[in-house]
Design a protein around this motif. Structure first.
Motif, PDB file in Angstrom:
ATOM      1  N   ALA A 123      59.508  17.235 -16.858  1.00 25.72           N
ATOM      2  CA  ALA A 123      59.618  17.317 -15.399  1.00 25.72           C
ATOM      3  C   ALA A 123      61.065  17.562 -14.998  1.00 25.72           C
ATOM      4  O   ALA A 123      62.000  17.214 -15.729  1.00 25.72           O
ATOM      5  CB  ALA A 123      59.113  16.016 -14.760  1.00 25.72           C
ATOM      6  N   LEU A 124      61.219  18.143 -13.803  1.00 32.94           N
ATOM      7  CA  LEU A 124      62.533  18.300 -13.177  1.00 32.94           C
ATOM      8  C   LEU A 124      62.531  17.485 -11.902  1.00 32.94           C
ATOM      9  O   LEU A 124      61.594  17.569 -11.094  1.00 32.94           O
ATOM     10  CB  LEU A 124      62.800  19.766 -12.824  1.00 32.94           C
ATOM     11  CG  LEU A 124      62.662  20.801 -13.945  1.00 32.94           C
ATOM     12  CD1 LEU A 124      62.930  22.208 -13.399  1.00 32.94           C
ATOM     13  CD2 LEU A 124      63.606  20.480 -15.100  1.00 32.94           C
ATOM     14  N   VAL A 125      63.571  16.672 -11.712  1.00 32.39           N
ATOM     15  CA  VAL A 125      63.696  15.836 -10.522  1.00 32.39           C
ATOM     16  C   VAL A 125      65.040  16.150  -9.883  1.00 32.39           C
ATOM     17  O   VAL A 125      66.072  16.107 -10.552  1.00 32.39           O
ATOM     18  CB  VAL A 125      63.636  14.334 -10.892  1.00 32.39           C
ATOM     19  CG1 VAL A 125      63.799  13.466  -9.646  1.00 32.39           C
ATOM     20  CG2 VAL A 125      62.326  14.000 -11.615  1.00 32.39           C
ATOM     21  N   GLY A 126      65.039  16.501  -8.589  1.00 32.90           N
ATOM     22  CA  GLY A 126      66.296  16.815  -7.923  1.00 32.90           C
ATOM     23  C   GLY A 126      66.433  16.073  -6.614  1.00 32.90           C
ATOM     24  O   GLY A 126      65.469  15.960  -5.855  1.00 32.90           O
ATOM     25  N   HIS A 127      67.646  15.573  -6.339  1.00 29.84           N
ATOM     26  CA  HIS A 127      67.915  14.888  -5.073  1.00 29.84           C
ATOM     27  C   HIS A 127      68.753  15.789  -4.174  1.00 29.84           C
ATOM     28  O   HIS A 127      69.755  16.357  -4.610  1.00 29.84           O
ATOM     29  CB  HIS A 127      68.664  13.572  -5.316  1.00 29.84           C
ATOM     30  CG  HIS A 127      69.095  12.909  -4.031  1.00 29.84           C
ATOM     31  ND1 HIS A 127      70.409  12.828  -3.638  1.00 29.84           N
ATOM     32  CD2 HIS A 127      68.367  12.325  -3.043  1.00 29.84           C
ATOM     33  CE1 HIS A 127      70.476  12.208  -2.467  1.00 29.84           C
ATOM     34  NE2 HIS A 127      69.245  11.899  -2.094  1.00 29.84           N
ATOM     35  N   SER A 128      68.361  15.926  -2.904  1.00 32.73           N
ATOM     36  CA  SER A 128      69.114  16.658  -1.896  1.00 32.73           C
ATOM     37  C   SER A 128      69.288  18.118  -2.339  1.00 32.73           C
ATOM     38  O   SER A 128      68.300  18.801  -2.588  1.00 32.73           O
ATOM     39  CB  SER A 128      70.450  15.948  -1.652  1.00 32.73           C
ATOM     40  OG  SER A 128      71.063  16.422  -0.484  1.00 32.73           O
ATOM     41  N   LYS A 129      70.513  18.609  -2.494  1.00 33.00           N
ATOM     42  CA  LYS A 129      70.703  19.994  -2.947  1.00 33.00           C
ATOM     43  C   LYS A 129      70.096  20.192  -4.340  1.00 33.00           C
ATOM     44  O   LYS A 129      69.659  21.291  -4.684  1.00 33.00           O
ATOM     45  CB  LYS A 129      72.190  20.331  -2.954  1.00 33.00           C
ATOM     46  CG  LYS A 129      72.460  21.813  -3.121  1.00 33.00           C
ATOM     47  CD  LYS A 129      73.963  22.085  -3.176  1.00 33.00           C
ATOM     48  CE  LYS A 129      74.225  23.570  -3.414  1.00 33.00           C
ATOM     49  NZ  LYS A 129      75.608  23.813  -3.833  1.00 33.00           N
ATOM     50  N   GLY A 130      70.056  19.123  -5.143  1.00 32.78           N
ATOM     51  CA  GLY A 130      69.403  19.187  -6.451  1.00 32.78           C
ATOM     52  C   GLY A 130      67.904  19.439  -6.322  1.00 32.78           C
ATOM     53  O   GLY A 130      67.279  20.035  -7.208  1.00 32.78           O
ATOM     54  N   GLY A 131      67.314  18.994  -5.207  1.00 30.87           N
ATOM     55  CA  GLY A 131      65.903  19.286  -4.920  1.00 30.87           C
ATOM     56  C   GLY A 131      65.708  20.784  -4.725  1.00 30.87           C
ATOM     57  O   GLY A 131      64.745  21.366  -5.211  1.00 30.87           O
ATOM     58  N   ASN A 132      66.657  21.404  -4.017  1.00 30.41           N
ATOM     59  CA  ASN A 132      66.605  22.862  -3.856  1.00 30.41           C
ATOM     60  C   ASN A 132      66.747  23.570  -5.201  1.00 30.41           C
ATOM     61  O   ASN A 132      66.087  24.571  -5.455  1.00 30.41           O
ATOM     62  CB  ASN A 132      67.720  23.328  -2.911  1.00 30.41           C
ATOM     63  CG  ASN A 132      67.436  22.930  -1.479  1.00 30.41           C
ATOM     64  OD1 ASN A 132      67.762  21.813  -1.078  1.00 30.41           O
ATOM     65  ND2 ASN A 132      66.830  23.806  -0.719  1.00 30.41           N
ATOM     66  N   ALA A 133      67.616  23.041  -6.064  1.00 30.74           N
ATOM     67  CA  ALA A 133      67.839  23.663  -7.379  1.00 30.74           C
ATOM     68  C   ALA A 133      66.565  23.641  -8.223  1.00 30.74           C
ATOM     69  O   ALA A 133      66.211  24.640  -8.841  1.00 30.74           O
ATOM     70  CB  ALA A 133      68.978  22.962  -8.118  1.00 30.74           C
ATOM     71  N   VAL A 134      65.852  22.504  -8.240  1.00 27.95           N
ATOM     72  CA  VAL A 134      64.649  22.421  -9.078  1.00 27.95           C
ATOM     73  C   VAL A 134      63.524  23.298  -8.521  1.00 27.95           C
ATOM     74  O   VAL A 134      62.764  23.906  -9.282  1.00 27.95           O
ATOM     75  CB  VAL A 134      64.165  20.958  -9.314  1.00 27.95           C
ATOM     76  CG1 VAL A 134      65.245  20.142 -10.014  1.00 27.95           C
ATOM     77  CG2 VAL A 134      63.717  20.279  -8.041  1.00 27.95           C
ATOM     78  N   LEU A 135      63.434  23.398  -7.190  1.00 30.01           N
ATOM     79  CA  LEU A 135      62.411  24.260  -6.582  1.00 30.01           C
ATOM     80  C   LEU A 135      62.733  25.735  -6.824  1.00 30.01           C
ATOM     81  O   LEU A 135      61.841  26.534  -7.125  1.00 30.01           O
ATOM     82  CB  LEU A 135      62.312  23.983  -5.080  1.00 30.01           C
ATOM     83  CG  LEU A 135      61.719  22.627  -4.698  1.00 30.01           C
ATOM     84  CD1 LEU A 135      61.930  22.354  -3.210  1.00 30.01           C
ATOM     85  CD2 LEU A 135      60.242  22.538  -5.050  1.00 30.01           C
ATOM     86  N   LEU A 136      64.009  26.092  -6.690  1.00 32.35           N
ATOM     87  CA  LEU A 136      64.422  27.470  -6.940  1.00 32.35           C
ATOM     88  C   LEU A 136      64.155  27.848  -8.395  1.00 32.35           C
ATOM     89  O   LEU A 136      63.671  28.938  -8.690  1.00 32.35           O
ATOM     90  CB  LEU A 136      65.909  27.624  -6.602  1.00 32.35           C
ATOM     91  CG  LEU A 136      66.469  29.041  -6.486  1.00 32.35           C
ATOM     92  CD1 LEU A 136      65.680  29.874  -5.485  1.00 32.35           C
ATOM     93  CD2 LEU A 136      67.942  29.002  -6.101  1.00 32.35           C
ATOM     94  N   TYR A 137      64.454  26.911  -9.299  1.00 28.34           N
ATOM     95  CA  TYR A 137      64.169  27.142 -10.712  1.00 28.34           C
ATOM     96  C   TYR A 137      62.664  27.394 -10.908  1.00 28.34           C
ATOM     97  O   TYR A 137      62.264  28.343 -11.582  1.00 28.34           O
ATOM     98  CB  TYR A 137      64.616  25.960 -11.580  1.00 28.34           C
ATOM     99  CG  TYR A 137      64.265  26.185 -13.030  1.00 28.34           C
ATOM    100  CD1 TYR A 137      65.125  26.873 -13.867  1.00 28.34           C
ATOM    101  CD2 TYR A 137      63.024  25.777 -13.539  1.00 28.34           C
ATOM    102  CE1 TYR A 137      64.774  27.154 -15.183  1.00 28.34           C
ATOM    103  CE2 TYR A 137      62.668  26.055 -14.846  1.00 28.34           C
ATOM    104  CZ  TYR A 137      63.550  26.736 -15.668  1.00 28.34           C
ATOM    105  OH  TYR A 137      63.197  27.027 -16.957  1.00 28.34           O
ATOM    106  N   ALA A 138      61.835  26.548 -10.310  1.00 31.97           N
ATOM    107  CA  ALA A 138      60.372  26.673 -10.476  1.00 31.97           C
ATOM    108  C   ALA A 138      59.857  27.988  -9.901  1.00 31.97           C
ATOM    109  O   ALA A 138      58.856  28.527 -10.381  1.00 31.97           O
ATOM    110  CB  ALA A 138      59.667  25.501  -9.808  1.00 31.97           C
ATOM    111  N   SER A 139      60.544  28.528  -8.903  1.00 32.22           N
ATOM    112  CA  SER A 139      60.108  29.803  -8.315  1.00 32.22           C
ATOM    113  C   SER A 139      60.469  30.982  -9.214  1.00 32.22           C
ATOM    114  O   SER A 139      59.867  32.048  -9.121  1.00 32.22           O
ATOM    115  CB  SER A 139      60.742  29.996  -6.933  1.00 32.22           C
ATOM    116  OG  SER A 139      62.095  30.397  -7.035  1.00 32.22           O
ATOM    117  N   ARG A 140      61.464  30.778 -10.103  1.00 28.14           N
ATOM    118  CA  ARG A 140      61.921  31.864 -10.992  1.00 28.14           C
ATOM    119  C   ARG A 140      61.302  31.773 -12.383  1.00 28.14           C
ATOM    120  O   ARG A 140      61.067  32.778 -13.031  1.00 28.14           O
ATOM    121  CB  ARG A 140      63.449  31.810 -11.129  1.00 28.14           C
ATOM    122  CG  ARG A 140      64.167  32.005  -9.803  1.00 28.14           C
ATOM    123  CD  ARG A 140      65.665  32.173  -9.891  1.00 28.14           C
ATOM    124  NE  ARG A 140      66.331  31.637 -11.045  1.00 28.14           N
ATOM    125  CZ  ARG A 140      67.659  31.584 -11.171  1.00 28.14           C
ATOM    126  NH1 ARG A 140      68.431  32.034 -10.202  1.00 28.14           N
ATOM    127  NH2 ARG A 140      68.218  31.089 -12.243  1.00 28.14           N
TER     128      ARG A 140
END
Length: 288
Positions: A123-140
């Protein structure tokens, strides 16, 4: 490329003498695609599964909620890795204001490191801007099936005026950068035109819609978050195909008074998803 440091770090993931149930923390350095060393702490439990935890804007691996989440996974027998993005904490590189795509690239380097070590990135867990990073990763990339977004920002145009001033676009056109200062007039960080444009060009809605339906996503949001409104969390729920939304009443952006409850919800979501992944992939390396 990675370096394990410290006297207790002779254990490697493929070392058969390292049995599940033995816990240790090790500092790991991983090189990103830009030649910068990323520094992280691996909470090693001996499980073949590892959860990667990402910090937010001007934060680090050593702050809440990253440390407490890693400890919760470790206690549950699942290895966790919390690391500093380039230009933050102990990692190399210069701090940048935008950098969403570069942070997703950093995450790719970390994931590849663990895959090369024969670990299953659970799993990937991201807080705040890290949340954006994990979602962006999942989209790519579609290689991680469980994503947790804690207080990520959906509308990236919001929050800029508060930090850079109402006339930020004119100022950046004029000077090529904006220096953000503290109350005493000391520069905290510089925002380049390139990094601001990176933020404004990052299309969160399109990224969310690209996330694979088989990828389970949890968004966790505090009802009294002082930086990101609850409406942003509801936008994630609207646009991500396979999504669960959990709003904590009375929680702030950092879940300051809700660390235990946050860890519990995140842990439940990840372990339930892992049970399903194991059923599908017949993956039986840990105690669940």
């Amino acid at each position: 490329m990675a370096v394990h440091e410290g006297k207790e770090h002779h254990h490697h993931h493929n070392d058969s003498s390292h049995q599940p149930g033995t816990h240790e923390q090790k500092r790991v350095r991983i090189q990103n695609r830009y030649g910068e060393k990323l520094v992280g702490i691996l909470h090693e439990t001996g499980s073949k599964e590892v959860v990667i935890i990402c910090h937010g804007f001007r934060s680090s691996k050593d702050r809440i909620p990253m440390v407490n989440l890693a400890a919760a996974f470790e206690k549950e027998g699942i290895s966790a890795f919390r690391f500093d993005f380039a230009g933050n904490g102990e990692s190399e590189g210069s701090f940048q204001y935008g950098n969403y795509h570069r942070e997703a690239d950093d995450l790719r380097a970390v994931i590849q490191h663990f895959q090369e070590e024969k670990c299953f990135v659970a799993a990937l867990v991201g807080h705040s801007k890290g949340g954006n990073a994990v979602l962006l990763y999942a989209s790519r990339d579609n290689d991680i099936q469980i994503i947790v977004n804690i207080a990520g920002r959906f509308n990236l145009e919001r929050g800029i005026e508060g930090r850079l001033g109402k006339d930020f676009l004119e100022k950046i056109e004029q000077n090529g950068f904006i220096d953000v200062k503290n109350r005493r007039g000391k520069t905290k960080y510089r925002v380049s035109k390139e990094s601001l444009m990176d933020r404004l060009a990052t299309d969160t809605r399109a990224a969310c819609q690209k996330i694979d339906r088989n990828c389970r996503v949890l968004t966790v949001q505090g009802s009294v978050d002082e930086f990101v409104p609850v409406s942003d969390a509801k936008e994630f729920a609207k646009h991500i195909p396979n999504h669960i939304l959990h709003i904590f009443e009375g929680a702030d952006h950092y879940f300051t008074s809700h660390q235990h409850e946050l860890a519990s919800v995140v842990l439940d979501f990840v372990t339930n998803g892992l049970t399903e992944c194991r059923r599908v992939h017949r993956f039986i390396h840990s105690r669940f």
